[in-house]
Every structure is written in structure tokens, then in C-alpha cells.
Design an enzyme around this catalytic site. Structure first.
Site, PDB file in Angstrom:
ATOM      1  N   TYR A   1      -8.464  -3.748 -11.315  1.00 39.12           N
ATOM      2  CA  TYR A   1      -8.529  -2.351 -10.896  1.00 39.12           C
ATOM      3  C   TYR A   1      -7.152  -1.699 -11.021  1.00 39.12           C
ATOM      4  O   TYR A   1      -7.042  -0.504 -11.337  1.00 39.12           O
ATOM      5  CB  TYR A   1      -9.090  -2.215  -9.471  1.00 39.12           C
ATOM      6  CG  TYR A   1      -8.210  -2.723  -8.369  1.00 39.12           C
ATOM      7  CD1 TYR A   1      -7.301  -1.893  -7.733  1.00 39.12           C
ATOM      8  CD2 TYR A   1      -8.298  -4.046  -7.925  1.00 39.12           C
ATOM      9  CE1 TYR A   1      -6.491  -2.346  -6.710  1.00 39.12           C
ATOM     10  CE2 TYR A   1      -7.490  -4.511  -6.911  1.00 39.12           C
ATOM     11  CZ  TYR A   1      -6.596  -3.664  -6.306  1.00 39.12           C
ATOM     12  OH  TYR A   1      -5.789  -4.134  -5.294  1.00 39.12           O
TER      13      TYR A   1
ATOM     14  N   GLU B   1      -6.739   1.601 -13.243  1.00 40.50           N
ATOM     15  CA  GLU B   1      -6.255   2.813 -12.565  1.00 40.50           C
ATOM     16  C   GLU B   1      -4.983   3.334 -13.214  1.00 40.50           C
ATOM     17  O   GLU B   1      -4.853   4.539 -13.487  1.00 40.50           O
ATOM     18  CB  GLU B   1      -6.016   2.508 -11.087  1.00 40.50           C
ATOM     19  CG  GLU B   1      -7.300   2.316 -10.295  1.00 40.50           C
ATOM     20  CD  GLU B   1      -7.065   1.865  -8.876  1.00 40.50           C
ATOM     21  OE1 GLU B   1      -7.958   2.047  -8.038  1.00 40.50           O
ATOM     22  OE2 GLU B   1      -5.969   1.315  -8.584  1.00 40.50           O
TER      23      GLU B   1
ATOM     24  N   GLU C   1     -26.038  13.980  -2.856  1.00 42.48           N
ATOM     25  CA  GLU C   1     -27.486  14.054  -2.672  1.00 42.48           C
ATOM     26  C   GLU C   1     -28.251  13.164  -3.645  1.00 42.48           C
ATOM     27  O   GLU C   1     -29.433  12.860  -3.428  1.00 42.48           O
ATOM     28  CB  GLU C   1     -27.974  15.499  -2.820  1.00 42.48           C
ATOM     29  CG  GLU C   1     -27.936  16.033  -4.241  1.00 42.48           C
ATOM     30  CD  GLU C   1     -28.543  17.430  -4.365  1.00 42.48           C
ATOM     31  OE1 GLU C   1     -29.578  17.685  -3.711  1.00 42.48           O
ATOM     32  OE2 GLU C   1     -27.968  18.254  -5.114  1.00 42.48           O
TER      33      GLU C   1
ATOM     34  N   HIS D   1     -27.474  20.166  -0.925  1.00 39.77           N
ATOM     35  CA  HIS D   1     -27.638  20.678  -2.285  1.00 39.77           C
ATOM     36  C   HIS D   1     -26.725  21.868  -2.531  1.00 39.77           C
ATOM     37  O   HIS D   1     -26.573  22.720  -1.658  1.00 39.77           O
ATOM     38  CB  HIS D   1     -29.100  21.112  -2.485  1.00 39.77           C
ATOM     39  CG  HIS D   1     -29.432  21.529  -3.876  1.00 39.77           C
ATOM     40  ND1 HIS D   1     -29.495  20.639  -4.926  1.00 39.77           N
ATOM     41  CD2 HIS D   1     -29.704  22.757  -4.394  1.00 39.77           C
ATOM     42  CE1 HIS D   1     -29.811  21.297  -6.032  1.00 39.77           C
ATOM     43  NE2 HIS D   1     -29.940  22.579  -5.730  1.00 39.77           N
TER      44      HIS D   1
ATOM     45  N   LYS E   1      -0.437   5.328  -5.992  1.00 40.26           N
ATOM     46  CA  LYS E   1      -1.540   5.297  -6.972  1.00 40.26           C
ATOM     47  C   LYS E   1      -2.453   6.506  -6.810  1.00 40.26           C
ATOM     48  O   LYS E   1      -2.793   7.190  -7.772  1.00 40.26           O
ATOM     49  CB  LYS E   1      -2.314   3.985  -6.799  1.00 40.26           C
ATOM     50  CG  LYS E   1      -3.539   3.797  -7.682  1.00 40.26           C
ATOM     51  CD  LYS E   1      -4.823   4.323  -7.038  1.00 40.26           C
ATOM     52  CE  LYS E   1      -5.162   3.681  -5.726  1.00 40.26           C
ATOM     53  NZ  LYS E   1      -5.589   2.314  -5.806  1.00 40.26           N
TER      54      LYS E   1
ATOM     55  N   CYS F   1       0.820  -1.218   0.000  1.00 42.74           N
ATOM     56  CA  CYS F   1       0.000   0.000   0.000  1.00 42.74           C
ATOM     57  C   CYS F   1       0.846   1.257   0.000  1.00 42.74           C
ATOM     58  O   CYS F   1       0.669   2.139  -0.828  1.00 42.74           O
ATOM     59  CB  CYS F   1      -0.932  -0.008   1.214  1.00 42.74           C
ATOM     60  SG  CYS F   1      -1.849   1.528   1.422  1.00 42.74           S
TER      61      CYS F   1
ATOM     62  N   CYS G   1      -1.650   1.739  -2.865  1.00 44.92           N
ATOM     63  CA  CYS G   1      -2.648   2.790  -2.626  1.00 44.92           C
ATOM     64  C   CYS G   1      -2.078   4.210  -2.621  1.00 44.92           C
ATOM     65  O   CYS G   1      -2.630   5.111  -3.248  1.00 44.92           O
ATOM     66  CB  CYS G   1      -3.351   2.556  -1.284  1.00 44.92           C
ATOM     67  SG  CYS G   1      -3.724   0.850  -0.901  1.00 44.92           S
TER      68      CYS G   1
END
Length: 512
Positions: A216, A220, A492, A487, A82, A74, A79
Site C-alpha cells: 500500500y 500510495e 448509498e 441521495h 501521506k 504515522c 499516515c
């Protein structure tokens, strides 16, 4: 012969294990093999509970010589770099949007060397921080390769990179947290390519790049390379994001293809050759019949992202009775991360059938130490774990895919609430599609409990984290509808979904 995982040593007070623990005959109460996210978390937690802990971490350099320090995948090649490179790419994309917001921005050129230098600098800060943490918690750190001699004895070799500098230690309990590494294809010239282990430390720009894979990691990397301005092609053997919701996976793939990423579908590489001018010629063909329509193309860099395997083969586990998967060398454990050898446990990416995610390994490691040494009973819950694919259009998910929901509950017993939407900010820009962003909430019809959540759009990761908390508290569609949205935001869109796929397959939000 079927083996039963696990054993309660409290029932065997006369056992040699308990006797040795009580008389401190072992060097350590706990020894952790692997200094990635899970191993570090487990070791530090045990030390905080007053136990004597040792930890060994060893990184075998890649075939191109890339190596890194403490922290695991990671931090060093996963992670963290990346996400930083994803962010760098997003910054470049924003500069294009800024012009339509009224800013007079000159044409910018990306400098790979500057980005990598800053990414690597941050990684080294984290590496040092982990060493400091282990020292402050009095965890003995060995920068060396740990190998099982017997069920309680380990040899740590080449400590601090010094050949022949070895040490033998014993431990009452052992945790295997060795993580995984990328797989290379079995084709001629594969060694000419690199993996993600090399990309994040690559000091020169990749140039024209072929990314092989549809995981992934592949999507990515292809996404940020293309966004950074490099001519990028993605070669996909079969489907995008195997194991993820396929409706969402195809949306991600379509978005990337619409934004200039070249995708060669249903093809596989057959060989890689170096040309006279130091480029890489790739020969490839259709997945169904590779030799039927052979094609060639030349690239500067070939990146393989076709899968991963657990780094367990050289640990010596098999000679003490722990079998490894024949395909990926992973370890089978029970619901307490316990192997068939009762005092040996495994966590993180090296265990079979669990999500390969840093937060999963960290939590599993902490909970394991608390059960072993803190008198706690909580087990790791591997359900409703949120994750995000950091492609140019982020894809966040929690719970089950639509396919898995149908398998578990039956399609007729589900409501799939959904809508396409366009973020307010995108209305200023001509390049952004009206229907690229999408949210899907899968509920059981009987009680409208949310069993799957999926979203593509900017900031999908942060939205998904909030939904994950709610899902672990028993989120229902009624509770979503009762929630007032903020909003105007992307988040939302999750509140007040009023059409299912059955009602309107093309549901689309109109108005603000």
C-alpha cells in the site's frame, strides 16, 4: 521447547516483582520504549491512572541523513504526510475537472518545495504537541536510545543527542513499542535509493521516479507522485497489495494504469548505479528468471517500498529471553500483548501477525494500561478493523477478503453482493470510467451476516468507517437493505445491493 506466553503475577504475592512494586524500589511503574502512536497512548493512559511513567524515543537517521522528532512513523513519515500529499494530488486532479464544470482555470504547475514545507511545518506542530502532552501528564520523556540491561533495567544512551550522556533506570513493567522501518533490497547500489522515510522530508522535487514494490505504501506514493505531475513508474515483483482482497487490489492497479501510471509487472531490480550526470540507472529483469531479459532505464529518484521490519534488534530483548522473528524481527505476544517475560509487553507494528495501523496501536496501548493499572479486563479486538489504501481511487475495506472468506466458510456458503457504479459527479467529466467504482459485500449464506466489506471510489475511507461500526454491531444484509441511503451519494450504493456475483458477475447500477 514450547514456551507458554504470559503469567498472572497476582498469584505470586511473594515474588520479587510484586514486592518491589509495593516498596517502590523501581524508578518507574511503567517504562515505554518507543514514542510512536501506540507508545504515547499507553504511557499517557498509565500516567492518568496515577502511575509513574517514563518513555524513551530514538530515531536512527536514514542512510541519507533524514531524521525526525517524537510521534513515530504515522506522524512523521507515514499516515499524516501521506494523506496530505494524497490530498495535494487530489487538488491537482480536481483542477482538471473544474474546467468541465465551467470554471476557466489556467494551467497550474505543482511546486514540490512549497508542499513539503507546509507538510513538514504541520508535522513539527504535532511533534511539539506530543512533548507538551507528556509534560502535562508528568510522563518523563527521554530523547535517547533505550536498551535492556536485564529484565527490569534499561540504559538510555545519548540523551538529547549528546554522546556519552547516559542514564540507567528500572521499571516494574515495560512496554516495547518501537515500530518499524522500511526494508532495502539486497542488490548492488540499493543505498542510492530512498524509502518513504526520506520521501516525505525530501526538500527537492523527485523528478522522474521509479517506485519499487506493490505494498500500500508503494501504490500510495506512486499514485500521488504521478498525480502531482512527476513521470512515475511502478515496478511490481508479483501481485498488488498482498494480504488484501485481490479482486479489489487488481481494480486499484488497473485504475492507476489507466490514468497514466507506468507499471512494469513481474520484474525486480538487479542493481542501481549513479551516472555521470547524477542520475540513477536501474538494471532490472523478470521475477521468474531475472537474468534472462535484462533491461535498463534511468531515473532521478528510486523509491523502495518492498516491506518493513520491526526495530527490535538493538533493544536487547533476546538476552532476556524474548525471541525475535528471523525474517522481520517482530515479537510474539499473547492475547494480552504479553511476551514470554511476564512483565514485558509489546504493542503496535513490532508484534507478529497484527495489522500495522496507527489506530490499532493506539487502542491496544490504552487498553493495555487500563488492564495493568486500572482494573479493567477488555482486550484488544483485532477483528473487523477498517483500513483504507489512499491511492488515487481510494480502496476501503473491513473484515475479511473474499479469499479469506472462502478459506474460512467455503465458497459455496457465501453470497457476494456487488455492483459497479459511477458517482453522479463523474458524469460531467469525460476522463472518468463508468465502472471504476465498485462495492462488494460478502455475507454468510446461512444468516446473511456481513463478514467482508470492500469499496473503491472517492471518499471510500469515510464510508468504510461507518460500515465498520455497523459490522462490529453484527451487521447483516437484511439491515443494509432496510437502511435508507442518502441521495445522491457514493455511500448509498452500499444499501439495496440486489445482485450477487453468482447472479451477475458484471453487475452494474443504471439510472440515478
Amino acid at each position: 521447547k514450547k514456551q507458554t506466553l504470559g503469567c498472572n503475577t497476582s498469584k505470586h504475592k511473594d515474588s520479587s516483582l510484586v514486592t518491589k512494586m509495593e516498596t517502590n524500589e523501581y524508578t518507574y511503574d511503567l517504562f515505554v520504549i518507543g514514542g510512536g502512536s501506540g507508545g504515547l497512548a499507553c504511557a499517557k493512559e498509565a500516567a492518568e491512572l496515577g502511575k509513574k511513567v517514563g518513555l524513551a524515543d530514538y530515531v536512527k537517521p536514514t542512510i541519507h541523513g533524514t531524521k525526525w522528532s517524537l510521534g513515530g512513523t504515522c506522524v512523521n513519515v507515514g499516515c499524516i504526510p501521506k494523506k496530505l500529499m494524497h490530498f495535494s494530488a487530489v487538488c491537482g486532479e480536481i483542477t482538471k475537472d473544474q474546467k468541465e464544470c465551467g470554471w476557466n482555470i489556467p494551467e497550474l504547475e505543482h511546486n514540490w518545495e512549497t508542499m513539503v514545507k507546509n507538510v513538514n511545518r504541520h508535522i513539527r506542530v504535532l511533534n511539539w504537541g506530543y512533548k507538551v502532552q507528556l509534560r502535562s501528564k508528568q510522563v518523563k520523556y527521554y530523547n535517547g536510545k533505550a536498551t535492556m540491561i536485564d529484565a527490569h533495567t534499561l540504559e538510555i544512551s545519548n540523551i538529547n543527542g549528546v554522546e556519552g550522556k547516559n542514564e540507567t533506570v528500572t521499571a516494574a513493567k515495560i512496554v516495547v513499542a518501537v515500530g518499524g522501518r522500511p526494508t532495502y533490497p539486497d542488490i548492488p547500489g540499493a543505498e542510492l535509493g530512498i524509502t518513504s522515510d526520506d520521501l516525505f522530508w525530501k526538500q527537492n522535487a523527485p523528478g522522474k521516479t521509479l517506485v519499487v514494490g506493490a505494498s500500500y505504501v508503494a501504490l500510495e506514493c506512486a499514485g500521488f507522485l504521478q498525480a502531482l505531475g512527476y513521470d512515475t513508474t511502478l515496478m511490481v515483483r508479483s501481485i498488488f497489495l498482498r494480504g488484501f482482497d485481490q479482486d479489489m487490489a487488481n481494480r486499484v492497479g488497473t485504475y492507476m494504469e489507466n490514468h497514466k501510471l507506468k507499471i512494469i509487472k513481474q520484474h525486480i531490480p538487479l542493481k542501481v548505479e549513479k551516472t555521470m550526470d547524477e542520475k540513477l540507472k536501474v538494471t532490472f529483469g523478470p521475477t521468474s528468471d531475472p537474468n534472462s531479459e535484462v533491461k535498463e532505464e534511468t531515473f532521478d529518484t528510486v523509491l523502495f517500498a518492498i516491506g518493513r521490519y520491526a526495530v527490535t534488534k538493538d533493544v536487547g530483548l533476546e538476552k532476556i529471553g524474548i525471541k525475535l522473528s528471523e525474517t522481520n524481527y517482530k515479537i510474539q505476544v499473547n492475547d494480552e500483548e504479553q511476551t514470554v517475560v511476564p512483565h514485558i509487553y509489546a504493542i503496535g507494528d513490532c508484534i507478529q501477525g497484527k495489522l500495522e495501523l496507527t489506530p490499532v496501536a493506539i487502542k491496544a496501548g490504552r487498553l493495555l494500561s487500563r488492564r495493568l493499572f486500572g482494573g479493567k479486563t477488555e482486550k484488544m479486538n483485532y477483528e473487523n478493523i477498517p483500513t483504507t489504501v489512499f491511492t488515487p481511487l481510494e480502496y476501503g475495506s473491513c473484515g475479511l477478503s473474499e479469499e479469506k472468506c472462502e478459506e474460512k466458510y467455503g465458497k459455496e456458503n457465501l453470497d457476494v453482493w456487488h455492483t459497479h457504479f459511477k458517482p453522479l459527479e463523474w458524469n460531467m467529466f469525460q476522463e472518468h470510467e463508468d465502472d471504476a467504482c465498485y462495492v462488494k459485500v460478502i455475507c454468510t449464506k446461512a444468516d446473511q451476516k456481513v463478514v467482508g466489506f470492500h469499496i473503491t471510489g472517492p471518499n471510500a475511507a469515510d464510508i468504510t468507517q461507518g460500515i465498520a461500526i455497523a459490522m462490529n454491531c453484527g451487521l447483516t444484509k437484511e439491515k443494509l437493505d432496510a437502511t435508507v441511503g442518502i441521495h445522491p451519494t457514493i455511500a448509498e450504493e452500499v444499501c439495496g445491493l440486489n445482485e450477487t456475483k453468482a447472479m451477475n458477475p458484471l453487475a452494474k447500477k443504471t439510472g440515478c
